[in-house]
Structure formats: structure tokens, C-alpha cells
Design a protein around this motif. Structure first.
Motif, PDB file in Angstrom:
ATOM      1  N   LEU A  42      16.015   7.183   8.679  1.00 56.76           N
ATOM      2  CA  LEU A  42      14.966   6.424   8.002  1.00 56.76           C
ATOM      3  C   LEU A  42      13.591   6.969   8.352  1.00 56.76           C
ATOM      4  N   LYS A  43      12.762   7.105   7.334  1.00 54.56           N
ATOM      5  CA  LYS A  43      11.394   7.591   7.517  1.00 54.56           C
ATOM      6  C   LYS A  43      10.437   6.483   7.110  1.00 54.56           C
ATOM      7  N   TYR A  44       9.439   6.215   7.948  1.00 59.70           N
ATOM      8  CA  TYR A  44       8.534   5.089   7.730  1.00 59.70           C
ATOM      9  C   TYR A  44       7.122   5.572   7.429  1.00 59.70           C
ATOM     10  N   ASP A  45       6.367   4.745   6.686  1.00 65.05           N
ATOM     11  CA  ASP A  45       4.970   5.070   6.428  1.00 65.05           C
ATOM     12  C   ASP A  45       4.110   4.516   7.562  1.00 65.05           C
ATOM     13  N   LYS A  46       2.780   4.603   7.414  1.00 66.20           N
ATOM     14  CA  LYS A  46       1.862   4.184   8.465  1.00 66.20           C
ATOM     15  C   LYS A  46       1.977   2.701   8.774  1.00 66.20           C
ATOM     16  N   GLU A  47       2.393   1.902   7.794  1.00 65.11           N
ATOM     17  CA  GLU A  47       2.531   0.458   7.990  1.00 65.11           C
ATOM     18  C   GLU A  47       3.899   0.086   8.545  1.00 65.11           C
ATOM     19  N   GLY A  48       4.743   1.086   8.812  1.00 62.38           N
ATOM     20  CA  GLY A  48       6.056   0.803   9.355  1.00 62.38           C
ATOM     21  C   GLY A  48       7.093   0.440   8.311  1.00 62.38           C
ATOM     22  N   THR A  49       6.839   0.824   7.059  1.00 64.30           N
ATOM     23  CA  THR A  49       7.750   0.505   5.968  1.00 64.30           C
ATOM     24  C   THR A  49       8.504   1.752   5.537  1.00 64.30           C
ATOM     25  N   SER A  50       9.800   1.600   5.342  1.00 66.46           N
ATOM     26  CA  SER A  50      10.584   2.680   4.766  1.00 66.46           C
ATOM     27  C   SER A  50      10.771   2.355   3.286  1.00 66.46           C
ATOM     28  N   ASN A  51       9.980   3.005   2.453  1.00 62.47           N
ATOM     29  CA  ASN A  51       9.967   2.688   1.028  1.00 62.47           C
ATOM     30  C   ASN A  51      11.147   3.323   0.301  1.00 62.47           C
ATOM     31  N   VAL A  52      11.356   2.870  -0.936  1.00 59.41           N
ATOM     32  CA  VAL A  52      12.408   3.418  -1.792  1.00 59.41           C
ATOM     33  C   VAL A  52      11.832   4.564  -2.606  1.00 59.41           C
ATOM     34  N   ARG A  53      12.596   5.635  -2.773  1.00 60.72           N
ATOM     35  CA  ARG A  53      12.163   6.782  -3.566  1.00 60.72           C
ATOM     36  C   ARG A  53      13.265   7.148  -4.566  1.00 60.72           C
TER      37      ARG A  53
ATOM     38  N   HIS B  85       4.443   6.476   0.558  1.00 60.71           N
ATOM     39  CA  HIS B  85       3.658   5.302   0.932  1.00 60.71           C
ATOM     40  C   HIS B  85       3.728   4.174  -0.089  1.00 60.71           C
ATOM     41  N   PHE B  86       4.577   4.285  -1.095  1.00 56.23           N
ATOM     42  CA  PHE B  86       4.889   3.163  -1.975  1.00 56.23           C
ATOM     43  C   PHE B  86       6.303   3.366  -2.501  1.00 56.23           C
ATOM     44  N   SER B  87       6.841   2.351  -3.138  1.00 55.42           N
ATOM     45  CA  SER B  87       8.225   2.426  -3.605  1.00 55.42           C
ATOM     46  C   SER B  87       8.311   2.788  -5.076  1.00 55.42           C
TER      47      SER B  87
ATOM     48  N   SER C  11       7.647   0.723 -10.045  1.00 58.30           N
ATOM     49  CA  SER C  11       6.947   1.088  -8.818  1.00 58.30           C
ATOM     50  C   SER C  11       5.902   0.044  -8.469  1.00 58.30           C
ATOM     51  N   ASP C  12       5.625  -0.053  -7.166  1.00 52.34           N
ATOM     52  CA  ASP C  12       4.511  -0.885  -6.707  1.00 52.34           C
ATOM     53  C   ASP C  12       3.312  -0.024  -6.317  1.00 52.34           C
ATOM     54  N   LYS C  13       3.233   1.169  -6.894  1.00 57.21           N
ATOM     55  CA  LYS C  13       2.141   2.087  -6.578  1.00 57.21           C
ATOM     56  C   LYS C  13       0.793   1.454  -6.911  1.00 57.21           C
ATOM     57  N   PRO C  14      -0.262   1.849  -6.191  1.00 49.37           N
ATOM     58  CA  PRO C  14      -1.598   1.297  -6.450  1.00 49.37           C
ATOM     59  C   PRO C  14      -2.054   1.563  -7.882  1.00 49.37           C
ATOM     60  N   GLY C  15      -2.863   0.644  -8.408  1.00 48.21           N
ATOM     61  CA  GLY C  15      -3.444   0.826  -9.733  1.00 48.21           C
ATOM     62  C   GLY C  15      -2.672   0.185 -10.852  1.00 48.21           C
ATOM     63  N   GLY C  16      -1.600  -0.545 -10.540  1.00 50.53           N
ATOM     64  CA  GLY C  16      -0.823  -1.195 -11.586  1.00 50.53           C
ATOM     65  C   GLY C  16      -1.430  -2.527 -11.993  1.00 50.53           C
ATOM     66  N   PHE C  17      -0.728  -3.219 -12.874  1.00 45.62           N
ATOM     67  CA  PHE C  17      -1.201  -4.518 -13.359  1.00 45.62           C
ATOM     68  C   PHE C  17      -0.735  -5.668 -12.470  1.00 45.62           C
ATOM     69  N   GLY C  18       0.368  -5.455 -11.746  1.00 46.48           N
ATOM     70  CA  GLY C  18       0.921  -6.547 -10.967  1.00 46.48           C
ATOM     71  C   GLY C  18       1.637  -6.056  -9.733  1.00 46.48           C
ATOM     72  N   GLN C  19       2.648  -6.822  -9.304  1.00 48.25           N
ATOM     73  CA  GLN C  19       3.357  -6.503  -8.068  1.00 48.25           C
ATOM     74  C   GLN C  19       4.214  -5.245  -8.226  1.00 48.25           C
ATOM     75  N   THR C  20       4.996  -5.177  -9.294  1.00 49.59           N
ATOM     76  CA  THR C  20       5.694  -3.939  -9.659  1.00 49.59           C
ATOM     77  C   THR C  20       5.567  -3.755 -11.166  1.00 49.59           C
ATOM     78  N   ASP C  21       5.320  -2.527 -11.584  1.00 44.67           N
ATOM     79  CA  ASP C  21       5.143  -2.193 -12.994  1.00 44.67           C
ATOM     80  C   ASP C  21       6.173  -1.157 -13.420  1.00 44.67           C
ATOM     81  N   ILE C  22       6.347  -1.025 -14.741  1.00 46.58           N
ATOM     82  CA  ILE C  22       7.228   0.011 -15.288  1.00 46.58           C
ATOM     83  C   ILE C  22       6.363   1.181 -15.761  1.00 46.58           C
ATOM     84  N   TYR C  23       6.794   2.383 -15.395  1.00 48.98           N
ATOM     85  CA  TYR C  23       6.074   3.619 -15.710  1.00 48.98           C
ATOM     86  C   TYR C  23       6.997   4.574 -16.473  1.00 48.98           C
TER      87      TYR C  23
END
Length: 646
Positions: free
Chosen positions: A249-260, A283-285, A302-314
Motif C-alpha cells: 500500500l502506498k499513501y499520500d501526504k494525508e495518510g490515504t491510500s487512494n484508488v487508481r 493524491h486523489f481517487s 473521481s474526487d479530484k479537485p475542481g469538480g462540482f461535488g464529492q465525486t464526479d464523472i469524467y
């Protein structure tokens, strides 16, 4: 002279009210709505009736589910400041009116909310409050769809069906009974990680017994799920929790192992050359990959920054050389302030996805849209599939063959075999447990009767329990992929807050222990350092916030008597330090008086300057800032009226 004194008194009185509002705001930010409510009410008594104070007071009740009182204060704010109150408070007021069955009042403010926040999809076109539309979605009248719970489903999670060349692929945690190696279990809950399985479908449509996908490198020791295979059958995309080169498991700076999202290439009968997609960052899922019918576009959530809500479809273009373009958000026709996820594109280019924010029956519902067929935004339509596809539980991972009109969906609805089941048209619910022990931080002994609150990402207290004799607490039935704050509170202890985001693993049980620091240690009330502005003795809002701990202790122990000491470091002149520290000690005493502590309960308030240093940092001795800070302190020493509990 008399008039000048009155004016001075009014100025000081107004300043105290303003300062107290800031203290209340601090308690509000830390989810202590009871203390914030008390202070906001005092601010109101002093004449501060601004819209923010009234609305925040409404929030104190709203976040503790006191709907009548919340309605009262929101209404007061809206009556006094109809054009200045933030739209979010209008939305909450509408909710209280619906709860109280005040339909006309709710409809009135819905229209005002829409005027101020026209693009908010939570109540766009009044859908979220249209009872007839809800009843229509729940009805199966004239709907001829049969649902079958598949034989391959187990008591564990089985979900995410995808069919390619008469093979059904899906994800499951069903290997638990066959695992004997402790290292292959998810250590948080001692359960297996998700793996990808496949089942042959014979000519009669019967689904054969499942087996792990025929690739040792595709299923790791951790989570794999959510796959889609390209039209030519040569490339597979799937979701995996982020791993390093050693497959740990690989974690980001916040200690989260995101989904890729990863890709794999077919070599003979096996999948090899596994690698993460370049836009699927650490750094995001990103997850839930899906392909367009021509295979030239990949869709994902994804919950990447810049979306409309908590998780968006891209969507992202797949180029002829196998590289990718830049991901693009599908826009606010599909994505909302809530969660959009699990895209699937049928052969006729209809987009199916799940959402918890469009008009739905509850939790995730499955929707369809013509967005991929229309060039003009005004022609885009979104439709809830309704029952029996949707159930009021989590319904997702929709797959359909438009030629045969047969398909699969996943659901955690009632009467299934396990957490998530695959249906020949259905959806799943993902629930988790948070539990732990409440302890005294200094002794590490369990603490009983600790109030433990569960707060959602909007700051609303959704559950409140008390730890038992062993200090144990437990919250069941929590939503997956959600952010929570767990708060531990006990009289004469400093409260503790722990933030936690649940994963996407159904049934996961997370242990979060809460260590509370006692406010009384030996014969002293111990709080965090209180700070003063340079060369001043006024009580700042952050200092008042800390001093409220003294107020709490003295209210509990009504006969307690204390003495206050203020100390400085050795920098500056001794006489100046003694005078300034004495002013600060007496300002501290006066604040406690203002909060209702009797004068005879504070034996003394004396500043000692630099006369009682705790370390070697005397005049002309070089010391670090931390060493000087050790000497800058306020002490609250108990002289009488306190007996330690057994």
C-alpha cells in the motif's frame, strides 16, 4: 463626566459581545454546539442580533436534530434579514418546514432559494420535494422486469458484473473461508481484500461456478475491482488501491491510500503489463472505468479537485497510439453537489450512472442520460430508472446488452445473500462500523460514560452514544466513502475530535480509540496556554475559548476555590514583567467573574513576572523560543473544594 462613563460602558459591553461571538464561533467549528448555543444566546442578550448569530444559533439546533428550535431561529433571521441571509440557511429552513409539514412556508422559500441559487440541483424544478414523483418512482405498476439474485452470490460482497465474450467478470471478497495466511487479510478487519473473478456463461445462459481471473499479476494481495475490457479484447482497465513497486500500500501526504485505474494487456490467456493510467494520480481517487462503444473514450469517476461535488464523472480520449488526452468533466447536467459514480455506456451510447443527489428513492439510484448523443446542452435529459432497478438502498453498476435487453446490476437491498449481491438487474449497499475505547490519556485507563458523537461532513450530529463500563463505543451502519468526525466528550476532560473517511469496502470495521486529556491534574486545572497581544492584558477570543474549560470545571465543582498565577519569561525588565503579568492575572480573573464565577471562589490573582522560572533561562542566558515558552504560563491552582473521584 457621567455621560462619558455611560458611553465607555456601552463600548466595552458591545466589545465583550463581539468577542463572545468569536468564542462561540470557535466552539461551533469544533462541533460543540451546546457550548456555542449557550454563548450565542448570551450574545443575543447583549443586543447582537446579526443574521450570522441568529443563523448559527439555528444551526446549533439543526445539527442536533432539534427541528422546532432550528426553525424558530432560522425564521427569525429570515424575517429580520430576508435579503442578506446566506442561501444555505434558506435551504435548511426549507427542510425544517418540510419536516414540520408546513408545506406553504416551504414552497414560499423554495422559490426564493431557486432565485438565489438557480443551479443547485438539490431542489431544481422542485423535484426533491415533489411527493407525486417520489411515489411514481417507487411504483412497479406496468413495469415488467424480473430480478434474480445470482447463484454465485455469497454472504460477503459480490458486485460489479461486466460481460465480454460469454464471460461474466465481477469482484468479490468471497475467499475468506479459504485463506489461512494472516498476511493476506485486510488487517483493519481481518477480512480478505476484494479480488476479480470470472464465470463462463454457457449457451443456455447458465452462469458456471466462478474462479479467480486467470492472471496472477492482476489480483494482488489488496483490493482489485471494477473492470472493463476493450472492444478488441486486448486491453483491460480496472480499479486498484494504490500500490508501490513492491506491491505494498502506498499513501499520500494525508495518510490515504487512494484508488487508481490500471490497465493490463492480454498475452495469450493471461493479463500482463499492468500499470496505472497517467491521469490517475496518487493524491486523489479515480475508479469505475467504462468505455464508449467504439473504445475511443474512457469514462470514470473521481474526487479530484475542481469538480462540482464529492465525486464526479469524467471522460478522457484514448488516442490511436494508446496514450490519453486530458480528462474532461461531464458537466453540471450530470454532476451535482453530491456524488456521481459507476458510469456505464451501452451499445446505443446511452450513459448509465448512479447518483445520490438527483431526484432519487434514497442513497444511490441508477440514472440514464442521452448526453453522449446530444450536441446541445438544452437537449440533454436525465431519467431515474425507478423501481425495481432502484430500491431506496444503494443501486449501482448497471450493465445491459441492448440487443437482448438483459443485464446486471448490483444492490445491497433487503433480502439479499450478503453485503452486496449481483442481480440479473439490481444494486448494493455499502455499510461500515466504527468502534473503539475511550480512555484517560494520562493513565490509559478506560473511561466510562463518555459522550461519543458522530458528525457528518456538513457538521451535523447524526448519532450520539455513551461509552460503557469498559469504555467501549460502536457506530454501526455507516455509509462507505464518506467523511465523518468522531468526537469524545466528558465533563472535566478536554474533548477530542478524530476525522475519518470510510473506505469503499462493505462491512469494514475500523477501530478508533479516543484519548481524553483530564482538565484536573493533581491540584491544578490544566488548560492550553493562553496568549495575550504584545504589551497588553486584554483577553483575546482564543484565550477566552481556553478559559471556558475553567468555567466548566468550576460549574461542576461548585465549592471549588482556586488561585490564579501568571508568569513570564526572563526577557524584558523584571519590574515591567511583574506588572504586566499581574494585569494579565487579574484580566483572567475578571473574565471568569463575567462568566458567572463568584468572587469568593477565586482566592487570588497574582502575577509573578519572571521570579519563578521553570528552567535555566535567566537573564543573559541564551535559550530557544520553546524554552522561553515553558516559562510563559498561567496556572490555576485548586486550594479547596475538590475531592478526586475514586
Amino acid at each position: 463626566m457621567k455621560r462619558a462613563l455611560i458611553i465607555l460602558f456601552l463600548i466595552c459591553y458591545a466589545f465583550l459581545g463581539h468577542s463572545q461571538a468569536k468564542v462561540a464561533n470557535n466552539f461551533f467549528k469544533n462541533y460543540n454546539y451546546s457550548k456555542a448555543k449557550e454563548l450565542y444566546l448570551e450574545v443575543l442578550k447583549k443586543g447582537d442580533t446579526t443574521e450570522l448569530v441568529l443563523a448559527k444559533l439555528g444551526d446549533c439546533y439543526y445539527n442536533n436534530s432539534k427541528i422546532d428550535s432550528a426553525s424558530f431561529w432560522y425564521n427569525k433571521a429570515l424575517k429580520l434579514y430576508p435579503n442578506r441571509v446566506h442561501p444555505e440557511y434558506i435551504y435548511k429552513y426549507v427542510q425544517t418546514q418540510r419536516t414540520l409539514n408546513n408545506t406553504e412556508e416551504a414552497d414560499k422559500w423554495i422559490k426564493i432559494f431557486k432565485d438565489r441559487k438557480a443551479n443547485d440541483k438539490r431542489i431544481k424544478n422542485d423535484d426533491q420535494f415533489d411527493i407525486e414523483k417520489f411515489e411514481k418512482l417507487k411504483s412497479t405498476d406496468k413495469v415488467y422486469v424480473t430480478l434474480e439474485n445470482l447463484e454465485l452470490n455469497t454472504e460477503y460482497s459480490d458486485f460489479g458484473a461486466f460481460v465480454k465474450d460469454s464471460i461474466l467478470y465481477f469482484s468479490s471478497a468471497k475467499t475468506k473461508d479459504s485463506i489461512t495466511d494472516e498476511k493476506k487479510l485486510y488487517q483493519w478487519n481481518k477480512e480478505p481484500f476484494l479480488s476479480i473473478y470470472q464465470s463462463q456463461i454457457d449457451n443456455s445462459g447458465t452462469i458456471m461456478a466462478p474462479e479467480l481471473i486467470n492472471s496472477n499479476s492482476l489480483n494482488s494481495d489488496y483490493h482489485e475491482s471494477s473492470l472493463v475490457i476493450s472492444k478488441d479484447g486486448e486491453t483491460l482497465y480496472f480499479s486498484r488501491i494504490n500500490l508501490n513497486k513492491r506491491k505494498r500500500l502506498k499513501y499520500d501526504k494525508e495518510g490515504t491510500s487512494n484508488v487508481r485505474i490500471y490497465s493490463a494487456k492480454k498475452q495469450g490467456n493471461r493479463w500482463t503489463n499492468i500499470k496505472p493510467l497517467p491521469f490517475s494520480e496518487e493524491h486523489f481517487s479515480t475508479g469505475s472505468p467504462a468505455l464508449s462503444p467504439d473504445g475511443k473514450t474512457l469514462y470514470f469517476s473521481s474526487d479530484k479537485p475542481g469538480g462540482f461535488g464529492q465525486t464526479d464523472i469524467y471522460k478522457v480520449a484514448i488516442k490511436e497510439d494508446g496514450s490519453f488526452g486530458s480528462p474532461k468533466n461531464l458537466g453540471n447536467k450530470i454532476n451535482t453537489e453530491g456524488r456521481e459514480n459507476f458510469p456505464f455506456v451501452a451499445k446505443d451510447s446511452t450513459l448509465y450512472f448512479s447518483s445520490d443527489a438527483h431526484l432519487n428513492l434514497g442513497l444511490y439510484d441508477i440514472f440514464k442520460s442521452n448526453i453522449l448523443k446530444k450536441k446541445k446542452e438544452e437537449d440533454v435529459e436525465i431519467q431515474n430508472l425507478g423501481a425495481p432497478y432502484n430500491s431506496g438502498y444503494d443501486d449501482f453498476y448497471y450493465f445491459i446488452d441492448t440487443e437482448t435487453q438483459k443485464g446486471f446490476l448490483s444492490s445491497n437491498r433487503e433480502n439479499g445473500k450478503g453485503g452486496d449481491d449481483i442481480y440479473a438487474f439490481e444494486v448494493k449497499e455499502c455499510k461500515q462500523i466504527i468502534h473503539g475505547i475511550t480512555r484517560d490519556k494520562l493513565t490509559q485507563e478506560p473511561l466510562k460514560k463518555v459522550t461519543v458523537k458522530l458528525v457528518d461532513e456538513n457538521g451535523k450530529v447524526i448519532k450520539k452514544i455513551t461509552s460503557n463500563e469498559k469504555g467501549e463505543y460502536e457506530f454501526k451502519g455507516l455509509e462507505c466513502d464518506q467523511e465523518y468526525t468522531i468526537i469524545g466528550e466528558k465533563i472535566v476532560y478536554r474533548s477530542v475530535n478524530v476525522e475519518h473517511k470510510t473506505s469503499t469496502v462493505n462491512g469494514e470495521k475500523t477501530k478508533i480509540d479516543l484519548d481524553l486529556t483530564p482538565l484536573i491534574i493533581d491540584n491544578e486545572i490544566v488548560i492550553n496556554p493562553i496568549y495575550f497581544d504584545y504589551n497588553k492584558s486584554d483577553i483575546r477570543p482564543d484565550a477566552a475559548y481556553e478559559l471556558e474549560n475553567i468555567v466548566v470545571v468550576m460549574r461542576v465543582y461548585k465549592k471549588m476555590i482556586i488561585k490564579i498565577e501568571a508568569h513570564t519569561d526572563s526577557r524584558g525588565r523584571k519590574k515591567y514583567n511583574a506588572k504586566l503579568s499581574d494585569k494579565r492575572a487579574k484580566s483572567t480573573r475578571d473574565y471568569l467573574f463575567s462568566r458567572g464565577i463568584s468572587r469568593n471562589r477565586i482566592e487570588s490573582a497574582i502575577g509573578y513576572g519572571e521570579s519563578q522560572l521553570l528552567n535555566h533561562c535567566k537573564d543573559r542566558v541564551k535559550c530557544s523560543e520553546a524554552e522561553h515558552q515553558e516559562n510563559r504560563r498561567s496556572k490555576f491552582i485548586i486550594t479547596n473544594g475538590y475531592e478526586r473521584p475514586d
